[in-house]
Design an enzyme around this catalytic site. Structure first.
Site, PDB file in Angstrom:
ATOM      1  N   ASP A  79       0.829  -1.217   0.000  1.00 45.02           N
ATOM      2  CA  ASP A  79       0.000   0.000   0.000  1.00 45.02           C
ATOM      3  C   ASP A  79       0.865   1.269   0.000  1.00 45.02           C
ATOM      4  OD1 ASP A  79      -1.734  -2.084   0.734  1.00 45.02           O
ATOM      5  OD2 ASP A  79      -2.952  -0.795   1.994  1.00 45.02           O
TER       6      ASP A  79
ATOM      7  N   SER B  81      -2.113   0.748   6.932  1.00 48.15           N
ATOM      8  CA  SER B  81      -2.289   1.926   6.057  1.00 48.15           C
ATOM      9  C   SER B  81      -2.960   3.138   6.694  1.00 48.15           C
ATOM     10  CB  SER B  81      -3.110   1.532   4.838  1.00 48.15           C
ATOM     11  OG  SER B  81      -2.340   0.726   4.019  1.00 48.15           O
TER      12      SER B  81
ATOM     13  N   GLU C  56     -11.633  -1.827   1.859  1.00 41.70           N
ATOM     14  CA  GLU C  56     -10.394  -1.337   2.463  1.00 41.70           C
ATOM     15  C   GLU C  56      -9.978   0.014   1.876  1.00 41.70           C
ATOM     16  OE1 GLU C  56      -7.959  -5.024   3.666  1.00 41.70           O
ATOM     17  OE2 GLU C  56      -7.985  -5.064   1.491  1.00 41.70           O
TER      18      GLU C  56
END
Ligand code: FRU
Length: 431
Positions: free
Chosen positions: A47, A127, A295
């Site tokens: 990410d 993240s 997500e």
């Protein structure tokens, strides 16, 4: 006042998701060449996001492009065990940064970790977003997910740490990031907590300034509040399904949602992101009956519309629904108040091609429609090993989307890891 916003929970329904189809050229990532370049021999990354402002514009600071990445050090230098290291990467994840004069894929320089290890309240960093503090010379807020096992329990808390960015002709570096402030956690009312759902997702904060009311909000990954396995799938969740359609009994195991919280007036300016200053408002989108993970939610403001993007997996669809790994989207004509409609009728914005179903993930759509993602793995079959793959752990080619009301179109393919900034940070950072 918190709770001013009259928002509703919009639905990603079973009927919408039945329209998801892989391999439409307007909603499919390009095939990744097996000889893709790798950004680093010593670190695996996944990410990633550009340093940005609170209005979601990617920035350069004194001419430097900066991106953050989730990272795990490559332990096995021979790379013989790279697939196992890659599979276990979440358990050692930390947030690091790269800098570059050009923003082009080939010349990112790895800068190392951002948060001081002593500032970790929990073992892993997952993240979030790296945001220049408006009105400051060089203050950077790192919103992230502080998570991992603590006393035989899994904790996942939305958190922030603050530092300062510095540049000279040769490099970019950071100071600060020496404390973590917990912002809020899953409360079991607005989103599922661990007691309700042992697989609960609660992470990936994306704070932004809402132009409609000048307030700072945060979207984040959640599951619908309630006991896992006990959800009843009714007409709200199915939407208008055909008469012969039977809802699979497993549908209720898909209970993803996108959470929304609002920060007290004035708290952003004061740099006060502590627990007491946030109010959780309940989900902005629910995927109950459809999918268990939405997500890395993030927003794009374009042409008076608010786009809400989120990444999801083939493996987290529930019931008998199918769809590719990739980025999904919802659009509102009425800002955060909604309702949000699924993009392209189905929700799918960019999925992996069926020839390479796990080629890319964690797509982030920026304010101009450029989409950055990482390479997970691509098939590299040989006569002796038909299942061979090459692990990525590096950035994929950047692509561009045209957003036209509730439609999206893939229109451009750029270099690996190419980042386009929209704003030069005006203040001169101290050297
Ligand atoms: C998406 C994601 C995020 C999480 C991170 C963990 O790729 O699952 O939701 O923060 O990866 O590595």
């Amino acid at each position: 006042m918190p709770g001013d916003l009259m928002h509703q929970t919009s639905r990603w329904t079973i009927a919408d998701a039945l329209k998801v189809h892989a391999d439409d050229p307007t909603t499919t990532m390009p095939v990744i060449a097996a000889d893709f370049p790798t950004m680093s021999e010593s670190v695996m990354i996944w990410d990633t996001g550009a340093l940005r402002d609170i209005n979601m514009n990617s920035v350069t600071v004194n001419g430097w492009h900066v991106i953050w990445s989730l990272a795990a050090d490559k332990i096995d230098l021979t790379n013989a065990n790279i697939a196992a290291e890659w599979a276990n990467r979440n358990n050692t994840a930390y947030i690091g940064f790269w800098y570059s004069k050009t923003g082009n894929g080939s010349d990112w320089i790895w800068g190392g970790r951002l948060l001081q290890k002593s500032a970790d309240l929990r073992p892993w960093e997952w993240s979030g977003n790296l945001v220049m503090r408006e009105g400051s010379e060089n203050t950077v807020d790192m919103f992230y997910t502080s998570c991992g096992p603590v006393n035989n329990d899994f904790e996942s808390v939305i958190a922030v740490s603050t530092g300062q960015i510095h540049t000279d002709d040769q490099k970019v570096w950071f100071t600060g990031f020496d404390t973590t402030v917990d912002m809020f956690d899953a409360d079991g009312v607005h989103e599922a907590n661990e007691a309700e759902d042992p697989y609960f997702d609660f992470r990936d904060p994306c704070p932004f300034l809402n132009p409609d009311d000048g307030r700072v909000y945060c979207v984040y990954e959640t599951n619908v509040a309630g006991i896992r396995g006990q959800f009843v799938i009714g007409a709200n969740e199915t939407g208008p399904i055909p008469p012969n359609y039977t809802v699979d009994p497993g549908a209720g195991y898909g209970a993803a949602s996108i959470g929304l919280a609002i920060l007290d007036d004035g708290a952003y300016e004061a740099g006060d992101f502590s627990r007491a200053r946030w109010t959780q408002l309940g989900p902005i989108v629910s995927a109950l009956g459809v999918n268990d993970q939405t997500e890395r939610p993030h927003v794009v403001f374009q042409n008076g519309k608010l786009y809400l993007f989120t990444i999801s997996h083939h493996s987290t669809y529930s019931g008998n629904l199918q769809g590719p790994d990739g980025v999904y989207g919802f659009v509102s004509d009425n800002g955060l108040a909604g309702p949000f409609r699924p993009m392209n009728a189905s929700g799918l914005v960019l999925g992996n091609p069926s020839s390479q179903p796990y080629s890319t993930y964690s797509h982030f759509v920026d304010a101009q429609g450029y989409v950055q993602s990482f390479i997970d793995h691509v098939p590299t079959p040989t006569a002796t090993d038909p299942n061979a793959v090459r692990i990525g752990a590096t950035l994929a080619p950047t692509v561009k989307l045209v957003l036209d009301d509730d439609r999206s179109y893939l229109t451009e393919i750029h270099n690996y890891g190419e980042i386009f900034a929209q704003r030069a940070w005006p203040a001169t950072a101290a050297g």
